[in-house]
Design an enzyme around this catalytic site. Structure first.
Site, PDB file in Angstrom:
ATOM      1  N   PRO A 129      -3.024  -1.047  -2.326  1.00  0.00           N
ATOM      2  CA  PRO A 129      -2.347   0.006  -1.571  1.00  0.00           C
ATOM      3  C   PRO A 129      -2.415  -0.095  -0.043  1.00  0.00           C
ATOM      4  O   PRO A 129      -3.056   0.712   0.626  1.00  0.00           O
ATOM      5  CB  PRO A 129      -3.042   1.274  -2.074  1.00  0.00           C
ATOM      6  CG  PRO A 129      -4.422   0.817  -2.413  1.00  0.00           C
ATOM      7  CD  PRO A 129      -4.243  -0.569  -2.969  1.00  0.00           C
ATOM      8  N   CYS A 130      -1.670  -1.046   0.501  1.00  0.00           N
ATOM      9  CA  CYS A 130      -1.632  -1.183   1.953  1.00  0.00           C
ATOM     10  C   CYS A 130      -0.907  -0.015   2.614  1.00  0.00           C
ATOM     11  O   CYS A 130      -1.075   0.215   3.813  1.00  0.00           O
ATOM     12  CB  CYS A 130      -1.022  -2.525   2.355  1.00  0.00           C
ATOM     13  SG  CYS A 130       0.553  -2.886   1.603  1.00  0.00           S
ATOM     14  N   HIS A 131      -0.146   0.746   1.850  1.00  0.00           N
ATOM     15  CA  HIS A 131       0.524   1.922   2.427  1.00  0.00           C
ATOM     16  C   HIS A 131      -0.483   2.989   2.853  1.00  0.00           C
ATOM     17  O   HIS A 131      -0.149   3.845   3.670  1.00  0.00           O
ATOM     18  CB  HIS A 131       1.539   2.515   1.440  1.00  0.00           C
ATOM     19  CG  HIS A 131       0.939   3.032   0.176  1.00  0.00           C
ATOM     20  ND1 HIS A 131       0.631   2.204  -0.892  1.00  0.00           N
ATOM     21  CD2 HIS A 131       0.572   4.287  -0.201  1.00  0.00           C
ATOM     22  CE1 HIS A 131       0.119   2.938  -1.874  1.00  0.00           C
ATOM     23  NE2 HIS A 131       0.070   4.204  -1.474  1.00  0.00           N
TER      24      HIS A 131
END
Length: 165
Positions: A129-131
């Site tokens: 989850p780089c968001h």
């Protein structure tokens, strides 16, 4: 052999790729998928058990029923990128971290820009989850290059607060 399937989501049709029983890519745009598919030999559209599970977990995530993913993931990168991607998987659903937080977590507190580059090279967005990584003071910054609209959508699903630039 690389296998792939498509998943219809609120973001549109996403493409999930697998190699040797591990999820290797999640394409958020058809353009990215087509660029990759032109460079890789031996791809086949086939919904393997691994791809079916990834598709089901994505569906559950978008339905608000899944907060973590339990999939065999594999992506190629430098040792530093691998450390960053592992740190991203440790960010809980509904929470965010700054690029500086991730740099500190991987033992390189001055490598904030390198963390940003590792995020940009993440081939498994959403699953890794780089968001959930935003700028200092909760400022919204890029996602998958310039696709901040996708980042906003994912942050909103998880009810993560942010500030527009």
């Amino acid at each position: 052999m690389n296998y792939y399937t498509t998943a219809e989501t609120p973001l549109g049709g996403l493409v999930i790729a697998e190699e040797d029983g591990q999820i290797t890519r999640l394409f958020l745009s058809q353009e990215d998928w087509m660029d990759w598919n032109e460079t890789v030999q031996h791809t086949e559209h086939k919904e393997t058990p691994c791809l079916a599970e990834a598709k089901a977990q994505l569906h559950d995530y978008f339905a608000g029923e899944r907060k973590t993913f339990s999939l065999p993931l594999s992506q190629k990168g430098t040792p530093f990128q691998q450390k960053v991607w592992k740190a991203l998987t440790m960010i809980p659903y509904g929470e965010s971290r700054s690029y500086a937080d991730i740099a500190a977590a991987v033992g390189s507190p001055k490598a904030v820009r390198a963390v940003g580059q590792a995020n940009k090279r993440n081939d498994l967005p959403i699953f890794v989850p780089c968001h959930r990584v935003i700028g200092k003071n909760s400022a919204l910054t890029g996602y998958a290059g310039s696709k901040t609209d996708l980042k906003v959508f994912l942050l909103n699903i998880e009810q993560i607060s942010y500030k527009e630039k």
